[in-house]
Enzyme design. Structure first.
Site, PDB file in Angstrom:
ATOM      1  N   PHE A 111      55.284  -4.200  19.443  1.00 34.91           N
ATOM      2  CA  PHE A 111      54.841  -3.776  20.773  1.00 34.91           C
ATOM      3  C   PHE A 111      54.524  -4.953  21.677  1.00 34.91           C
ATOM      4  O   PHE A 111      54.524  -4.817  22.912  1.00 34.91           O
ATOM      5  CB  PHE A 111      53.630  -2.848  20.644  1.00 34.91           C
ATOM      6  CG  PHE A 111      52.308  -3.540  20.455  1.00 34.91           C
ATOM      7  CD1 PHE A 111      51.414  -3.658  21.510  1.00 34.91           C
ATOM      8  CD2 PHE A 111      51.924  -4.036  19.213  1.00 34.91           C
ATOM      9  CE1 PHE A 111      50.182  -4.279  21.340  1.00 34.91           C
ATOM     10  CE2 PHE A 111      50.702  -4.652  19.035  1.00 34.91           C
ATOM     11  CZ  PHE A 111      49.825  -4.771  20.102  1.00 34.91           C
ATOM     12  N   LYS A 112      54.278  -6.118  21.103  1.00 33.91           N
ATOM     13  CA  LYS A 112      53.948  -7.283  21.930  1.00 33.91           C
ATOM     14  C   LYS A 112      55.093  -7.645  22.887  1.00 33.91           C
ATOM     15  O   LYS A 112      54.868  -8.277  23.919  1.00 33.91           O
ATOM     16  CB  LYS A 112      53.621  -8.478  21.040  1.00 33.91           C
ATOM     17  CG  LYS A 112      52.535  -8.216  19.990  1.00 33.91           C
ATOM     18  CD  LYS A 112      51.191  -7.972  20.612  1.00 33.91           C
ATOM     19  CE  LYS A 112      50.124  -7.620  19.580  1.00 33.91           C
ATOM     20  NZ  LYS A 112      49.714  -8.711  18.746  1.00 33.91           N
ATOM     21  N   ASP A 113      56.323  -7.239  22.536  1.00 28.68           N
ATOM     22  CA  ASP A 113      57.457  -7.524  23.427  1.00 28.68           C
ATOM     23  C   ASP A 113      57.287  -6.870  24.793  1.00 28.68           C
ATOM     24  O   ASP A 113      57.785  -7.392  25.799  1.00 28.68           O
ATOM     25  CB  ASP A 113      58.772  -7.029  22.817  1.00 28.68           C
ATOM     26  CG  ASP A 113      59.218  -7.852  21.629  1.00 28.68           C
ATOM     27  OD1 ASP A 113      58.992  -9.080  21.643  1.00 28.68           O
ATOM     28  OD2 ASP A 113      59.793  -7.280  20.690  1.00 28.68           O
ATOM     29  N   THR A 146      52.108 -11.232  17.844  1.00 27.29           N
ATOM     30  CA  THR A 146      52.027 -11.940  19.123  1.00 27.29           C
ATOM     31  C   THR A 146      52.796 -13.257  19.078  1.00 27.29           C
ATOM     32  O   THR A 146      53.478 -13.621  20.033  1.00 27.29           O
ATOM     33  CB  THR A 146      50.560 -12.207  19.502  1.00 27.29           C
ATOM     34  OG1 THR A 146      49.915 -10.969  19.781  1.00 27.29           O
ATOM     35  CG2 THR A 146      50.464 -13.098  20.721  1.00 27.29           C
TER      36      THR A 146
END
Length: 495
Positions: A111-113, A146
């Site tokens: 999800f950090k993308d 991250t």
């Protein structure tokens, strides 16, 4: 819109300046002086837009010093060019009883993308807007996801270097390989002997050392961050709460204006805080359910009002949540008290004694929005196996924690608002644990054989970014003690 510190140093910055600086000079986090409000027509208008168009609408409310064209350009560069493998970037997998918000279709399968493809574009644009001529050195502490997402986002970006610290032995093998094989003329990856909190505390200490900052400035280098302490990391995450809601209305699963719940696997409190911002802006959110693993410091805090990191640290099958110091909680405390003195005091107590207590009145206010629970590794594995048997769907371990906690919430409260689970990583990133949960024998299999084995069971193909790791050389081998992190930064800055 201006941004100021949660600890009250009195400085007010435009968003571009706050994004470049990353952390306030008093150690606080930048927050907007006010939160924009939206009405039902704003939310309704998102239904027929692409994800990029939705992002531009939401971001434009916060980044008021960027022009409309600048925001659109940043969004297009972040989410376009085939970087994501899903047309809606953050699609909702809809089941009859709940939805799964898949946030892992970007280049690093996490999800950090969603934020770290956009942050470099916002920062690069900000450097041009402000006329900054110094080189910016991004420092990142990562518990797994991250780091790779930031490395990929900032790779070969002009005027910016990035250095990532990760806990030695504290990330999955796939996560480690993603970082150690990272290409780019401006990147460095260094393992820290310790856990994630050690790495994060080391990075925070570097940021708070004014003499160290002056030493770097003599070399034409300024520090900034890509962790969710940076406002430019957090604001893109608000978008996918709005996007998920629009998709559910469009699919006929909820009525426009109907409140829904989100359950979020949580470590540093940034992802779920973005949901809080969306709710404050006017998105119909009933409850935000905070899901933790055995490192359940947030569960205890949201139940008791006491934050106490003085506890055993556990390495779990959900390493991205193996965190005892949740930095973004500071922002929530600020917004609910608007008292920088109290916030600064609590953060000082945390630094000195590892503990603070907010009192019953504020706790009651927090609990109006948040509910919390945790689950251990055994129940996480059981959930993965059961979901696969019932729905032929494979959640990763972090998603499974959220799924289990969502079930607990519904059983305890009998709340029947439609539930959305934030799915934060592809199951392929944690293939060993997922295969074990599916009772597949993995003895003698390396990481890539396990990718192949999971592919046999899963409808979604192995992400290309993970499959390509088979042939990539290891490019980063640096390891340091926590006390040596400053020297490592100096050495990299001088290259």
């Amino acid at each position: 819109m201006k941004y100021s510190s949660t600890r009250g140093n009195g400085v007010k910055l435009d968003s571009a300046q706050a994004i470049i600086q990353g952390l306030a000079t008093d150690g606080g986090l930048f927050v907007p002086d006010s939160l924009p409000k939206v009405d039902a027509s704003f939310v309704a208008a998102l239904q027929d837009l692409s994800y990029e168009e939705r992002a531009a609408k939401v971001l434009g409310l916060f980044l008021t010093d960027y022009t409309e064209e600048e925001v659109k350009g940043c969004v297009t560069r972040a989410y376009g060019n085939g970087k994501f493998d899903a047309a809606m970037r953050a699609p909702v997998k809809i089941f009859d009883d709940m939805g799964v918000l898949e946030l892992w279709h970007g280049p690093t399968s996490a999800f950090k993308d969603m934020a770290l493809q956009l942050l470099p574009q916002l920062m690069s644009t900000a450097l041009k807007k402000t006329g900054e001529t110094d080189e910016v050195l991004i420092l990142v502490a990562t518990s797994g996801d991250t780091g790779k997402a930031a490395l990929e986002g900032f790779r070969d970006v002009d005027q910016i270097k990035i250095m990532v610290f990760y806990p030695e032995g504290g990330v999955s093998r796939i996560q480690q390989l993603q970082m150690l094989t990272q290409e780019g003329r401006n990147v460095n990856v260094t393992a820290v002997r310790g856990n994630f909190d050690d790495a994060q505390s080391g990075v925070k200490e570097i940021f708070s050392d004014k003499s160290f900052a002056k030493e770097l400035e003599t070399k034409g280098v300024k520090l900034s961050s890509a962790n969710s302490i940076n406002w430019g990391r957090l604001v893109p995450q608000i978008v996918y709460y709005f996007s998920a809601y629009a998709d559910l209305v469009k699919a006929g699963k909820i009525e426009a204006g109907e409140a829904i719940n989100f359950t979020v696997p949580t470590g540093n409190f940034g992802d779920i805080l973005a949901g809080f911002y969306a709710k404050c802006m006017g998105l119909p959110v009933h409850k935000l359910i905070c899901a933790s693993n055995a490192n359940n410091v947030l569960t205890d805090f949201l139940r008791t009002g006491v934050y106490d990191r003085n506890r055993d640290f556990y390495k779990t099958i959900t390493p991205s949540m193996d965190i005892l110091i949740s930095s973004n909680l500071e922002r929530l405390l600020f917004h609910l008290t608007e008292d920088t003195g109290k916030v600064a005091g609590w953060m000082k107590d945390l630094a000195v004694s590892g503990r603070y207590e907010v009192g019953g009145e504020l706790l009651q206010k927090i609990q109006q929005t948040f509910w919390a629970d945790w689950t251990g590794d055994d129940d996480t594995k059981e959930l993965i196996g059961r979901v696969y048997a019932d729905k032929h769907y494979v959640p990763d371990t972090h998603t499974a924690v959220a799924w289990k906690v969502a079930e607990n919430y519904q059983q305890v409260t009998k709340d029947r608002h439609y539930m959305v689970i934030a799915s934060t990583a592809s199951p392929y990133k944690f293939n060993g644990s997922v295969l074990e949960a599916l009772q597949v024998e993995t003895t003698g299999l390396d990481e890539f054989a396990m990718l192949d084995k999971l592919q046999e069971l899963n409808d979604d193909p192995t992400p290309q970014g993970l499959a390509s790791l088979r042939k990539k050389p290891l490019l980063h081998k640096d390891v340091c003690a926590v006390m040596a992190m400053k020297q490592a930064v100096l050495d990299f800055a001088a290259r």
